[in-house]
Design a protein around this motif. Structure first.
Motif, mmCIF file in Angstrom:
data_model
loop_
_atom_site.group_PDB
_atom_site.id
_atom_site.type_symbol
_atom_site.label_atom_id
_atom_site.label_comp_id
_atom_site.label_asym_id
_atom_site.label_seq_id
_atom_site.Cartn_x
_atom_site.Cartn_y
_atom_site.Cartn_z
ATOM 1 N N ALA A 9 17.350 5.479 1.817
ATOM 2 C CA ALA A 9 16.566 6.490 1.112
ATOM 3 C C ALA A 9 15.258 5.923 0.562
ATOM 4 O O ALA A 9 14.297 6.673 0.359
ATOM 5 N N PHE A 10 15.174 4.626 0.319
ATOM 6 C CA PHE A 10 13.961 4.026 -0.224
ATOM 7 C C PHE A 10 12.898 3.801 0.854
ATOM 8 O O PHE A 10 11.706 3.797 0.564
ATOM 9 N N HIS A 11 13.341 3.582 2.069
ATOM 10 C CA HIS A 11 12.425 3.100 3.099
ATOM 11 C C HIS A 11 11.359 4.128 3.461
ATOM 12 O O HIS A 11 10.217 3.765 3.752
ATOM 13 N N SER A 12 11.726 5.404 3.447
ATOM 14 C CA SER A 12 10.741 6.426 3.794
ATOM 15 C C SER A 12 9.803 6.740 2.635
ATOM 16 O O SER A 12 8.673 7.189 2.856
ATOM 17 N N HIS A 13 10.254 6.490 1.409
ATOM 18 C CA HIS A 13 9.434 6.801 0.228
ATOM 19 C C HIS A 13 8.627 5.589 -0.246
ATOM 20 O O HIS A 13 7.534 5.756 -0.789
ATOM 21 N N ILE A 14 9.164 4.406 -0.080
ATOM 22 C CA ILE A 14 8.459 3.195 -0.535
ATOM 23 C C ILE A 14 8.407 2.195 0.623
ATOM 24 O O ILE A 14 9.090 1.155 0.593
ATOM 25 N N PRO A 15 7.633 2.448 1.650
ATOM 26 C CA PRO A 15 7.605 1.533 2.803
ATOM 27 C C PRO A 15 7.004 0.173 2.478
ATOM 28 O O PRO A 15 7.282 -0.807 3.160
ATOM 29 N N GLU A 16 6.186 0.095 1.397
ATOM 30 C CA GLU A 16 5.561 -1.189 1.062
ATOM 31 C C GLU A 16 6.579 -2.223 0.613
ATOM 32 O O GLU A 16 6.292 -3.429 0.626
ATOM 33 N N VAL A 17 7.774 -1.788 0.204
ATOM 34 C CA VAL A 17 8.819 -2.731 -0.219
ATOM 35 C C VAL A 17 9.222 -3.626 0.948
ATOM 36 O O VAL A 17 9.414 -4.844 0.782
ATOM 37 N N ILE A 18 9.349 -3.049 2.132
ATOM 38 C CA ILE A 18 9.728 -3.835 3.308
ATOM 39 C C ILE A 18 8.610 -4.794 3.689
ATOM 40 O O ILE A 18 8.863 -5.962 4.026
ATOM 41 N N LYS A 19 7.377 -4.343 3.620
ATOM 42 C CA LYS A 19 6.250 -5.218 3.957
ATOM 43 C C LYS A 19 6.187 -6.409 2.995
ATOM 44 O O LYS A 19 5.900 -7.537 3.397
ATOM 45 N N ARG A 20 6.441 -6.141 1.729
ATOM 46 C CA ARG A 20 6.414 -7.204 0.723
ATOM 47 C C ARG A 20 7.507 -8.234 1.003
ATOM 48 O O ARG A 20 7.290 -9.439 0.865
ATOM 49 N N TYR A 21 8.679 -7.759 1.390
ATOM 50 C CA TYR A 21 9.772 -8.678 1.713
ATOM 51 C C TYR A 21 9.435 -9.528 2.931
ATOM 52 O O TYR A 21 9.620 -10.759 2.924
ATOM 53 N N GLU A 22 8.956 -8.897 3.994
ATOM 54 C CA GLU A 22 8.682 -9.630 5.238
ATOM 55 C C GLU A 22 7.575 -10.657 5.060
ATOM 56 O O GLU A 22 7.588 -11.706 5.730
ATOM 57 N N LYS A 23 6.648 -10.407 4.165
ATOM 58 C CA LYS A 23 5.571 -11.364 3.930
ATOM 59 C C LYS A 23 6.104 -12.665 3.337
ATOM 60 O O LYS A 23 5.599 -13.763 3.656
#
Length: 531
Positions: free
Chosen positions: A158-172
């Motif tokens: 449920a978070f991924h579609s609303h806060i996609p920047e969270v995944i980018k921050r993790y992958e960085k």
């Protein structure tokens, strides 16, 4: 007093050395790699026949979302410090001395990862690197580090579609979420379990399943280990083996009302589990998320597969018994007829129970205080008490063997005899107990034991004797005066005794603290500062 203070200081020093240092050496000394040690018969060292992999999960660094405390408050800072210090000690004193070739993290590095601002997230990332000495490992060692995404790092579907920047921050910071690597002759398949049960058209969900399909297309002779943060499906109340500390957690999935996306899950759905097992065909599954140990057997069309759910490495995440795993991956090609499981050996290692250590500190503090207050002023004279004990024992033994102690004693009492004449004119002596009064004791004449005394039964005491034996009034007045005169002196002596004991207690506690507080601070910062 000095001897007592020195003794208590020694007890505290040994306790602190064990609780803050020695206890973290025990896992390294008692938990060895599961592969065979060097053979003593053929003289061949088989250590290079295996790749040594240390596996740990769920450090879940505490932050403002953990205890609902104000950010930067003293209570939150103290909780963070002691939690981080425990994990740093465990890593530096228990795991690294085992000299692993690979360190594998199974997710949940932060507690409120998806809800942290970029500044807070960077602060937690810096703490994580300090706890596990990431910069030192990457720059000065050949140890390889691998990471797995957890729900406290990127959230659920449920978070991924609303806060996609969270995944980018993790992958960085941590790298790809779906990947594979090879250690020895074993392939490790890491997947982002938080995206598996998302909406089929969601980009992150599609990316994860496409990765799984690509892995299934490439056949390999190597054994495979599936790495997933969230455990696979298991029926409710499934037994978890002997290492489980808490009650069994039944399966639970919470979905959002508007789009049916997952808000929380503690297992991968049954369909997702079957698809993973059929596509990857793992020989072993490693997972985390539950914070407690659990070992279950899954059934697939390719046979039975064992899953190890590892417990958290933190002592503040609901598990009194933190742990990690040592995994040996074979570096040799298995002979024909071998099963894939023979290439992988695992062993669970438990870390010190920090809660018990702090409880012992508290108990020892109370005990020290009681000893300092109530210990005899002149100390314990062991020789005096030992001599008295031996004397009493000798008396008891002698009276037991004499057989008539009480009778002999009664014979020594003072008696008087009375003459009785019978009808025939014969005289008889009748023995009667003679109680010596205070008046008789003051007389100049005394009666010897066993002698006949001629007394008249009807003898009456004279006036002088009556007056002398009744000093009631004199005694009353003397006693009253003594009480009046003694009471102030008694109160003053008790006050002085209390003051002396308080001063002595403060002195003993000060001596113990003066010796052990610097020792404790030295042990804290010895482990906290960078090497």
């Amino acid at each position: 007093m000095l001897k007592l203070a020195a003794f208590l200081s020694l007890i505290w020093a040994l306790t602190l050395l064990y609780g803050e240092m020695f206890s973290f050496w025990l896992p390294f000394l008692s938990c060895s790699w599961p592969h065979p040690p060097p053979s003593m018969t053929d003289g061949v060292d088989h250590q290079r026949d295996y790749v040594k992999i240390a596996v740990l999960t769920d450090p879940q660094l505490m932050d403002r979302t953990s205890l609902h405390l104000a950010p930067k408050s003293l209570a939150l800072e103290a909780a963070q410090f002691y939690t981080d210090l425990y994990m740093r000690r465990a890593f530096l004193s228990s795991i690294l001395p085992s000299e692993p070739d690979v360190i594998l993290f199974l997710g949940d590095y932060f507690d409120g990862g998806p809800f942290l601002s970029d500044e807070e997230w960077q602060e937690s990332w810096s703490r994580f690197k300090h706890i596990f000495d990431i910069d030192m490992l990457e720059q000065t060692t050949n140890i390889k580090l691998y990471y797995l995404a957890g729900n406290h790092d990127i959230g659920y579907a449920a978070f991924h579609s609303h806060i996609p920047e969270v995944i980018k921050r993790y992958e960085k910071a941590f790298g790809a979420r779906n990947y594979q690597f090879t250690a020895g002759k074993v392939d490790f398949i890491a997947i982002d379990a938080q995206t598996l049960d998302g909406h089929p058209l969601n980009n992150v969900t599609l990316a994860t399943w496409n990765f799984v399909k690509n892995v299934s297309k490439h056949s390999s002779s190597n054994s495979r280990v599936l790495l997933t943060h969230i455990p696979l499906y298991r029926p409710d109340s499934t037994a978890c083996g002997p290492y489980r500390a808490s009650s069994i957690i039944n399966q639970r999935i919470n979905r959002a009302a508007q789009d049916n996306e997952i808000l929380y899950q503690n297992f991968i759905t049954e369909n997702g589990t079957n698809d993973l097992l059929d596509a990857i065909k793992p020989a072993l599954i490693l997972s985390g998320h539950d914070h407690d140990q659990c070992t279950v057997i899954h059934k697939s069309k390719y046979g039975s597969v064992k899953e190890h759910t590892l417990g958290t490495i933190s002592w503040q995440q609901g598990n009194l018994f933190p742990s990690y795993m040592l995994l040996s991956a074979s570096n040799r090609i298995l002979p024909d007829g071998s099963i894939p499981e023979e290439a992988i050996s695992t062993k669970v290692c438990f870390l010190p129970v920090q809660t018990y250590i702090y409880i012992w500190y508290l108990f020892l503090f109370v005990l020290t205080l009681l000893i300092a207050v109530f210990w005899p002023t002149n100390g314990v004279l062991f020789q005096h008490y030992l001599g008295g004990f031996l004397k009493n024992m000798r008396s008891l033994i002698s009276s037991s063997f004499s057989g008539g102690g009480e009778k002999l004693k009664s014979e020594d009492e003072t008696y008087e005899y009375e003459e009785i004449w019978d009808a025939e004119g014969s005289m008889h002596l009748i023995k009667k107990t003679f109680k010596v009064s205070s008046t008789c004791a003051s007389e100049s004449t005394s009666v010897e034991r066993g002698n006949a005394v001629m007394r008249s039964v009807t003898r009456k005491p004279n006036a002088q004797e009556t007056d002398a034996s009744n000093p009631a009034d004199v005694t009353l007045h003397i006693g009253s005066d003594a009480v009046v005169k003694t009471l102030p002196r008694t109160n003053k002596s008790k006050t002085r005794m209390v003051i002396r004991r308080l001063v002595r207690t403060f002195s003993i506690i000060s001596i113990v603290a003066a010796f052990n507080v610097p020792l404790y601070m030295m042990l804290l910062f010895k482990d906290w500062i960078d090497k």
